[in-house]
Design a protein around this motif. Structure first.
Motif, PDB file in Angstrom:
ATOM      1  N   GLY A  14      20.117  -2.677   1.477  1.00 50.96           N
ATOM      2  CA  GLY A  14      19.937  -4.022   0.924  1.00 50.96           C
ATOM      3  C   GLY A  14      18.508  -4.374   0.560  1.00 50.96           C
ATOM      4  N   CYS A  15      17.632  -3.370   0.454  1.00 48.70           N
ATOM      5  CA  CYS A  15      16.234  -3.659   0.112  1.00 48.70           C
ATOM      6  C   CYS A  15      16.088  -3.871  -1.397  1.00 48.70           C
ATOM      7  CB  CYS A  15      15.333  -2.500   0.520  1.00 48.70           C
ATOM      8  SG  CYS A  15      15.478  -2.062   2.242  1.00 48.70           S
ATOM      9  N   ASP A  16      14.963  -4.465  -1.782  1.00 50.37           N
ATOM     10  CA  ASP A  16      14.666  -4.689  -3.195  1.00 50.37           C
ATOM     11  C   ASP A  16      13.612  -3.663  -3.623  1.00 50.37           C
ATOM     12  OD1 ASP A  16      13.957  -5.539  -5.686  1.00 50.37           O
ATOM     13  OD2 ASP A  16      13.330  -7.547  -5.067  1.00 50.37           O
ATOM     14  N   VAL A  17      14.107  -2.506  -4.071  1.00 50.55           N
ATOM     15  CA  VAL A  17      13.194  -1.400  -4.386  1.00 50.55           C
ATOM     16  C   VAL A  17      12.292  -1.759  -5.568  1.00 50.55           C
ATOM     17  CG1 VAL A  17      13.094   1.033  -5.072  1.00 50.55           C
ATOM     18  CG2 VAL A  17      14.788   0.290  -3.413  1.00 50.55           C
ATOM     19  N   GLU A  18      12.809  -2.585  -6.504  1.00 47.20           N
ATOM     20  CA  GLU A  18      11.987  -2.982  -7.655  1.00 47.20           C
ATOM     21  C   GLU A  18      10.725  -3.720  -7.207  1.00 47.20           C
ATOM     22  OE1 GLU A  18      13.018  -0.784 -10.003  1.00 47.20           O
ATOM     23  OE2 GLU A  18      11.599  -2.175 -10.956  1.00 47.20           O
ATOM     24  N   THR A  35       0.813  -1.227   0.000  1.00 48.58           N
ATOM     25  CA  THR A  35       0.000   0.000   0.000  1.00 48.58           C
ATOM     26  C   THR A  35       0.847   1.278   0.000  1.00 48.58           C
ATOM     27  OG1 THR A  35      -0.158  -0.017   2.423  1.00 48.58           O
ATOM     28  CG2 THR A  35      -1.927  -1.107   1.208  1.00 48.58           C
ATOM     29  N   LEU A  36       2.166   1.130  -0.242  1.00 50.74           N
ATOM     30  CA  LEU A  36       3.004   2.335  -0.259  1.00 50.74           C
ATOM     31  C   LEU A  36       2.885   2.998  -1.631  1.00 50.74           C
ATOM     32  CD1 LEU A  36       5.234   3.989   1.291  1.00 50.74           C
ATOM     33  CD2 LEU A  36       6.889   2.685  -0.040  1.00 50.74           C
ATOM     34  N   ARG A  58       8.373  -1.106  -6.253  1.00 52.64           N
ATOM     35  CA  ARG A  58       7.875  -0.398  -7.447  1.00 52.64           C
ATOM     36  C   ARG A  58       6.819  -1.199  -8.197  1.00 52.64           C
ATOM     37  NH1 ARG A  58      10.944   4.119  -8.230  1.00 52.64           N
ATOM     38  NH2 ARG A  58      13.149   3.770  -7.824  1.00 52.64           N
ATOM     39  N   THR A  59       7.015  -2.527  -8.239  1.00 55.91           N
ATOM     40  CA  THR A  59       6.077  -3.362  -8.999  1.00 55.91           C
ATOM     41  C   THR A  59       4.911  -3.824  -8.130  1.00 55.91           C
ATOM     42  OG1 THR A  59       7.481  -5.280  -8.547  1.00 55.91           O
ATOM     43  CG2 THR A  59       7.806  -4.161 -10.659  1.00 55.91           C
TER      44      THR A  59
END
Ligand SMILES: [Zn+2]
Length: 430
Positions: A177-181, A152-153, A184-185
């Motif tokens: 170390g987060c998975d920003v993709e 919900t971000l 995003r998806t």
């Protein structure tokens, strides 16, 4: 012969908690207070400390794509919706040691007690350290850590800049170390389908429990709020000696009258048991004010909050009634400016009831109370996950270096959580 109840066998590990609080204090001390910056070195160090302790306890640990730390005690049914207990580990700059950390350390103390007592829960119990709750201090984004896991971000918030570094949330997340993709998806980790309940333990940050001598509060809801940030009163600058009363347009006195009358109205509401808080956070004349002048302009900010939106509305109705009255009598003009508002969120009624039952089972006195501030349970509740919030008594408020908490109050709150987990794990609240 004394037969112990299961809750008595599974006492929370307060010695471990005390040790963790002390290490957190040493790690986070900035010379004045405690600083654990969100998606930064301070928060990372706290996460590493909790992870190491969880591994000593034999919990499964992992960091999710948004950098939230999960520390899981395996239940009998690994596929059933789990219970999440936790809070955040970041702090405001020069804040205190317990805001947020109490909930994560408390979760670990509770799980350590369950392990010590040989309790195998029917479902997984995950202690979660949520990232970046202190949005006022770091990122202008409400609950990015929990909202990311809930899907919900709003993605545009990934570009929100941290106030001190001017680097974006996405950049800070990548550093951690987060998975920003994945964010995003719109990937989603948690929702009502796989989380039975989210329970947070948090210090109260206010004086109620401490003043009443009660350790634990069961939170009824997070209040809705309505705010005026740019209120003005326009009068006329005039000579304070030469201007008789009837010719004055005194902005400062007009504003003072509004503040006092609205405060009296709050007192009336209070007397009839309607919960609301009404604060003139700013009441000021402007730089043009000086000795021997009647104030020609005054400014104010107003913050009204209640778990009952109708009561917030009642305060604003009274405000809108007072303004034209004062304008006519005192020859001034009010400009209320734009309004800000946040919707309130009730805590799940059955979790509230079960927490009260758990407090009774643990022999801990508690009261029901609204929350003053916002917390991560808002994000979970808005995503449809049954959420609860437990307050522990603390001293000297919060967001300051003097913030304090007694370990005996913390122990009482943890015992309530132990009893709640033992009675409620495996239950469906929705
Ligand atoms: Zn907090």
């Amino acid at each position: 012969m004394n037969i112990q109840t299961p809750e008595e066998v599974c006492q929370p590990d307060i010695e471990m908690a005390a040790r963790l609080f002390e290490t957190l204090r040493v790690q986070g001390f900035d010379g004045v207070g405690i600083t654990r910056d969100a998606y930064g070195a301070g928060e990372n160090a706290a996460h590493a400390l909790m992870k190491a302790e969880a591994e000593k306890l034999g919990l499964e640990t992992m960091s999710d794509f948004a950098g939230n730390l999960h520390m899981t005690l395996a239940g009998k049914d690994r596929t059933a919706p789990r219970i999440l207990i936790g809070s955040h580990l970041d702090s405001v700059a020069q804040g205190g040691n317990y805001d947020g950390a109490a909930g994560v350390v408390g979760g670990l103390a509770v799980v350590a007690g369950l392990i010590r007592g040989g309790f195998v829960p029917p479902v997984d119990i995950t202690v979660i350290a949520v990232r970046a709750e202190e949005s006022g201090s770091w990122f202008p984004a409400g609950y990015p850590g929990s909202k990311a896991t809930l899907g919900t971000l709003p993605v545009e918030l990934l570009e929100a800049q941290r106030k001190d570094t001017q680097r974006t949330l996405a950049e800070h997340m990548t550093d951690c170390g987060c998975d920003v993709e994945a964010i995003r998806t719109g990937q989603r980790l948690f929702g009502p389908d796989n989380v039975a309940a989210y329970l947070e333990l948090h210090i109260e940050q206010g004086p109620v429990l401490d003043s009443e001598g009660i350790s634990v509060g069961v939170v009824t809801g997070i209040p809705s709020s309505r705010r005026l940030r740019a209120g003005r009163v326009i009068g006329e600058y005039n000579h304070s000696g030469a201007t008789p009363r009837k010719y004055r347009a005194d902005a400062a006195i007009a504003l003072a009258e509004l503040a006092v009358k609205l405060d009296e109205y709050w007192g009336d509401l209070d007397a009839t048991g309607r919960q609301v808080v009404c604060t003139f956070c700013v009441l000021e004349t402007t730089a043009d004010a000086s000795f021997t002048k009647i104030a020609g302009e005054a400014r104010f900010q107003l913050d009204v909050r209640s778990i009952d939106p109708g009561t917030v509305q009642a305060v604003f109705d009274r405000l809108h009634q007072l303004v034209p009255e004062i304008e006519a009598r005192r020859h001034v003009r009010f400009e209320l400016g734009g309004e800000g508002a946040n919707d309130g969120v009730p805590m799940h009624p059955l979790i509230r009831r079960d927490l009260i039952d758990a407090a009774n089972a643990a022999g801990v006195r508690c009261i029901e109370m609204p929350s003053g501030g916002g917390h991560d349970p808002v994000a979970f509740a808005l995503a449809g996950v049954p959420a609860g919030l437990l307050f522990v008594s603390n001293q000297h408020g919060s967001h300051n270096p003097h913030e304090a908490m007694r370990l005996e109050d913390f122990d009482a709150a943890c015992r309530v959580m132990v009893a709640w987990v033992m009675q409620s794990a495996g239950k469906t609240y929705n």
